[in-house]
Scaffold this motif. Structure first.
Motif, PDB file in Angstrom:
ATOM      1  N   GLN A 166      -7.356 -18.461  14.309  1.00 45.76           N
ATOM      2  CA  GLN A 166      -7.845 -17.279  15.008  1.00 45.76           C
ATOM      3  C   GLN A 166      -6.838 -16.131  15.005  1.00 45.76           C
ATOM      4  OE1 GLN A 166     -10.073 -17.428  18.599  1.00 45.76           O
ATOM      5  NE2 GLN A 166     -10.902 -19.471  18.207  1.00 45.76           N
ATOM      6  N   PHE A 195     -17.196 -19.235   7.668  1.00 41.48           N
ATOM      7  CA  PHE A 195     -16.427 -18.588   8.739  1.00 41.48           C
ATOM      8  C   PHE A 195     -17.208 -17.446   9.404  1.00 41.48           C
ATOM      9  CE2 PHE A 195     -13.559 -19.491   5.047  1.00 41.48           C
ATOM     10  CZ  PHE A 195     -13.126 -20.734   5.482  1.00 41.48           C
ATOM     11  N   PHE A 244      -7.224 -14.400  11.686  1.00 41.47           N
ATOM     12  CA  PHE A 244      -8.589 -14.116  11.237  1.00 41.47           C
ATOM     13  C   PHE A 244      -8.782 -12.658  10.845  1.00 41.47           C
ATOM     14  CE2 PHE A 244     -13.038 -13.086  11.649  1.00 41.47           C
ATOM     15  CZ  PHE A 244     -13.705 -14.186  11.143  1.00 41.47           C
ATOM     16  N   ALA A 269     -13.752 -14.156  15.247  1.00 39.84           N
ATOM     17  CA  ALA A 269     -12.860 -15.298  15.093  1.00 39.84           C
ATOM     18  C   ALA A 269     -13.268 -16.431  16.019  1.00 39.84           C
ATOM     19  CB  ALA A 269     -11.417 -14.878  15.381  1.00 39.84           C
ATOM     20  N   GLN A 320     -16.681 -18.043  14.739  1.00 40.02           N
ATOM     21  CA  GLN A 320     -16.777 -18.498  13.345  1.00 40.02           C
ATOM     22  C   GLN A 320     -17.313 -19.920  13.254  1.00 40.02           C
ATOM     23  OE1 GLN A 320     -12.991 -19.611  11.259  1.00 40.02           O
ATOM     24  NE2 GLN A 320     -12.009 -18.848  13.126  1.00 40.02           N
ATOM     25  N   TYR A 324     -11.646 -24.015   9.199  1.00 35.14           N
ATOM     26  CA  TYR A 324     -11.717 -22.783   9.976  1.00 35.14           C
ATOM     27  C   TYR A 324     -10.616 -21.854   9.478  1.00 35.14           C
ATOM     28  CZ  TYR A 324     -14.286 -25.554  13.529  1.00 35.14           C
ATOM     29  OH  TYR A 324     -15.177 -26.354  14.188  1.00 35.14           O
ATOM     30  N   ILE A 325     -10.675 -20.593   9.896  1.00 34.01           N
ATOM     31  CA  ILE A 325      -9.535 -19.690   9.748  1.00 34.01           C
ATOM     32  C   ILE A 325      -8.820 -19.634  11.088  1.00 34.01           C
ATOM     33  CG2 ILE A 325      -8.812 -17.303   9.350  1.00 34.01           C
ATOM     34  CD1 ILE A 325     -11.129 -16.984   7.450  1.00 34.01           C
ATOM     35  N   PHE A 371      -9.743 -11.903   7.094  1.00 33.65           N
ATOM     36  CA  PHE A 371     -11.184 -11.869   6.881  1.00 33.65           C
ATOM     37  C   PHE A 371     -11.832 -10.532   7.207  1.00 33.65           C
ATOM     38  CE2 PHE A 371     -15.592 -13.269   7.832  1.00 33.65           C
ATOM     39  CZ  PHE A 371     -15.810 -14.166   6.792  1.00 33.65           C
TER      40      PHE A 371
END
Length: 285
Positions: free
Chosen positions: A183, A60, A186, A203, A206, A180-181, A190
């Motif tokens: 958005q 990420f 994020f 974000a 990533q 993915y994380i 993170f």
């Protein structure tokens, strides 16, 4: 175990120009050779070669997550390379990293963030030029362990609920899943201690990790034979602090704890650079 909540001792003069130079060095693997720098301020006995610091980002993220760390290290005279991590699996990613390591002459300090810890633990094995390992909110797996297994060893990770899985068809007709994380989640997940605008850019930029990479078992652990340093992030929602402490203690790593999110290299670059330099000085030839 020391606890550090602040930043570094100073902001390097000329950080902007140093950062620009650091970004330019990202093309190293294709266009140049990095040799160790000479430390003319070494103690009596002759100049001491400073190791090249090789930075491996995690899931990420991308190489830009090291920008602040690169600026500090270069201001202090260290050659730096931020390698591109394919994020496909520890074995193949370690093979990619070894192509970078093989291109660099002289001693090296290898640094891994998050899943990058899995990669440096494999890539450094058997390489006598890698003098130290530095783990930054990272995994230190033992053979047979996976990143997914370690994440869940102690409670505290909220990553599963923040993920955005994308399944796709590969060239051979099989399917695979990238992670993915989301958005809108994020920053909280993170990078909670990173300014909102910067976290939004992170974000959008990533890079996904293959789900299979988090399920792939480690086959070797370079931390068993090389001196290691570990930055433990106590406000981490990806890899719980308890998990990080367990791995660091098992590896007999020199540990530093900081009240930071998983993105500690972005929010506390001076601290991260300080720990890297400490490892470099302690293992200098």
């Amino acid at each position: 175990m020391p606890s550090i909540k602040g930043g570094r001792r100073r902001v390097a003069t000329g950080a902007v120009s140093a950062l620009t130079a650091g970004l330019a060095l990202g093309a190293f693997a294709l266009s140049g050779t990095a040799d160790g720098a000479t430390d003319t301020g070494a103690a009596a006995g002759g100049p001491r070669v400073k190791p090249t610091v090789v930075l491996e980002h995690g899931a990420f993220a991308d190489g830009s997550s090291w920008n602040g760390v690169i600026a500090d290290l270069r201001a202090d005279g260290y050659p730096v390379v931020a390698a591109a991590n394919p994020l496909r699996g520890p074995a193949s990613d370690a093979a990619a990293l070894r192509t970078v390591l093989d291109h660099i002459k002289g001693p090296k300090v290898l640094v891994g963030h998050s899943y990058g810890g899995n990669v440096i633990s494999e890539a450094a094995a058997g390489d006598p030029d890698v003098k130290a390992l530095v783990y930054v909110a990272a995994f230190l797996p033992a053979p047979g362990e996976t990143a997914l297994e370690l994440t869940g060893r102690f409670p505290g990770s909220t990553l599963p609920d923040a993920l955005d899985p994308v399944t796709y068809r590969q060239a051979d007709g099989s399917t695979a899943t990238d992670l993915y994380i989301q958005q809108d989640k994020f920053r909280h997940q993170f990078a909670a201690d990173v300014p909102a605008g910067q976290a939004a850019l992170m974000a959008a930029e990533q890079r996904p990790v293959a789900q299979a990479a988090l399920e792939e078992k480690a086959t070797v652990a370079a931390w068993k034979t090389k001196p290691s340093w570990d930055i433990i992030t106590t406000e981490d929602l990806n890899i719980p602090a308890a998990v990080q402490r367990f791995m660091a203690q098992r590896a007999h790593a020199h540990t530093t704890e900081v009240a930071a999110s998983h993105s500690v290299a972005v929010s506390h670059p001076h601290l991260v650079a300080d720990v890297i330099e400490r490892a470099a000085r302690a293992t200098a030839p």
